[in-house]
Design an enzyme around this catalytic site. Structure first.
Site, PDB file in Angstrom:
ATOM      1  N   HIS A 128      43.534  47.534  30.746  1.00 34.68           N
ATOM      2  CA  HIS A 128      42.312  46.832  30.336  1.00 34.68           C
ATOM      3  C   HIS A 128      41.785  47.466  29.049  1.00 34.68           C
ATOM      4  O   HIS A 128      41.851  48.692  28.878  1.00 34.68           O
ATOM      5  CB  HIS A 128      41.255  46.899  31.443  1.00 34.68           C
ATOM      6  CG  HIS A 128      40.085  46.022  31.156  1.00 34.68           C
ATOM      7  ND1 HIS A 128      39.066  46.404  30.312  1.00 34.68           N
ATOM      8  CD2 HIS A 128      39.788  44.774  31.572  1.00 34.68           C
ATOM      9  CE1 HIS A 128      38.183  45.415  30.235  1.00 34.68           C
ATOM     10  NE2 HIS A 128      38.596  44.413  30.985  1.00 34.68           N
ATOM     11  N   GLU A 186      43.503  39.202  26.549  1.00 35.22           N
ATOM     12  CA  GLU A 186      42.075  39.482  26.392  1.00 35.22           C
ATOM     13  C   GLU A 186      41.820  40.068  25.004  1.00 35.22           C
ATOM     14  O   GLU A 186      41.913  41.301  24.826  1.00 35.22           O
ATOM     15  CB  GLU A 186      41.618  40.489  27.444  1.00 35.22           C
ATOM     16  CG  GLU A 186      41.801  40.012  28.872  1.00 35.22           C
ATOM     17  CD  GLU A 186      40.790  40.651  29.815  1.00 35.22           C
ATOM     18  OE1 GLU A 186      40.046  39.895  30.436  1.00 35.22           O
ATOM     19  OE2 GLU A 186      40.719  41.885  29.886  1.00 35.22           O
TER      20      GLU A 186
HETATM   21  C1  PEP Z   1      37.008  41.666  31.108  1.00 35.39           C
HETATM   22  O1  PEP Z   1      36.443  42.758  31.035  1.00 35.39           O
HETATM   23  O2  PEP Z   1      38.149  41.575  31.572  1.00 35.39           O
HETATM   24  C2  PEP Z   1      36.282  40.509  30.600  1.00 35.39           C
HETATM   25  C3  PEP Z   1      36.946  39.427  30.353  1.00 35.39           C
HETATM   26  O3  PEP Z   1      34.923  40.674  30.407  1.00 35.39           O
HETATM   27  P1  PEP Z   1      33.853  39.523  30.022  1.00 35.39           P
HETATM   28  O4  PEP Z   1      34.194  38.294  30.825  1.00 35.39           O
HETATM   29  O5  PEP Z   1      32.552  40.106  30.390  1.00 35.39           O
HETATM   30  O6  PEP Z   1      34.028  39.280  28.563  1.00 35.39           O
END
Ligand code: PEP
Length: 262
Positions: free
Chosen positions: A97, A183
């Site tokens: 992450h 992400e």
């Molecule tokens: C995450 O931390 O995996 C994430 C997607 O956070 P957020 O939805 O708050 O952007």
């Protein structure tokens, strides 16, 4: 390839023990409003993981670890291993992450060690990859993602399925399931979500690379500022199998709205 819609909730360190259990029970009570097509998993804090798992077990919602150590057992103060999470009832483990990579300086090498331990423990890894804002501005988005994926998966040796023994350390399930969460770092927790068409393009690229490296077709989730208002735009794209949601998943109303807007 799965026809399920993956709704994965990363509660990070947002909720304490009581808040986590209250939210888990509230979600379990609403099970009837969760479509059968949804595969839901909650990633609570390590402290609340067991009781949250108990609350969700009978309604078919899985639990996962937010972070794991790659050694099974030993003198590693403050750490929890993948096999321990497996014993506590987890099916999944987040790995790489961006908050781990950037706030805790986790390297690609450590991410790889964790992936191997997660697979060996019989958990499915949810491998998070994403470019920083600077990488995107410098046209390094694709190469940044490729480097992370290659480090995570090149020459991966899949653990063989073994019958469960006690202790069952090292008893991989033989199940070759890989989940990748795309992400973008600049989209996490910022309210600045990635354009769905761009997310789709990145998912196609990630899929090609993972298939070339492993022969396994991955499930790919988008993560980064997913909210009730934008969830549907992501799920319209066939290459986006679901979402990994942070802040909007740690609140009952917004999580329920996300579910009703899919
Ligand atoms: C995450 O931390 O995996 C994430 C997607 O956070 P957020 O939805 O708050 O952007």
């Amino acid at each position: 390839m799965s026809n399920k819609i993956y709704l994965f909730a990363n509660w990070k360190m947002y909720l304490d023990y009581d808040e986590s259990n209250i939210l888990a029970n509230a979600i379990a009570d609403k099970k009837k409003s969760i479509p059968k097509s949804v595969k839901m998993a909650i990633f609570p804090s390590a402290l609340a993981l067991y009781t949250v798992g108990q609350a969700l077990r009978d309604v078919g919602i899985s639990i996962g670890a937010q972070n794991t150590h790659w050694i099974d057992k030993g003198g590693y103060t403050g750490e929890v291993s993948a096999v321990m999470y497996k014993e506590a009832g987890c099916q999944y483990a987040l790995v790489g992450h961006s908050e781990r990579r950037h706030l805790f300086h986790e390297t690609n090498h450590e991410v790889r060690q964790k992936i191997e331990a997660i697979l060996l423990a019989g958990l499915t890894p949810v491998i998070c990859v994403g470019e920083t804002e600077q990488e995107r501005q410098n046209n390094k988005t694709e190469s940044a993602i490729e480097i992370q994926i290659r480090a995570a998966l090149q020459n991966l040796v899949w653990p063989k399925a073994k019958p469960r023994t006690e202790p069952f350390y090292g008893s991989g399930t033989g199940n070759r399931e890989l989940i990748i969460a795309y992400e973008p770092v600049w989209a996490i927790g910022t309210g600045q979500a990635c354009d769905p068409q761009e997310a789709r393009r990145m998912h196609e690229l990630i899929k090609k690379q993972v298939v070339a490296l492993t022969g396994v077709s991955p499930i790919i989730l988008y993560g980064g500022s997913v909210k009730p208002e934008n969830i549907a735009q992501y799920l319209k794209n066939p290459n986006i199998n679901g979402v990994l949601v942070g802040s909007a998943s740690a609140n009952f109303e917004s999580w329920m709205k996300i579910i009703s807007n899919i």
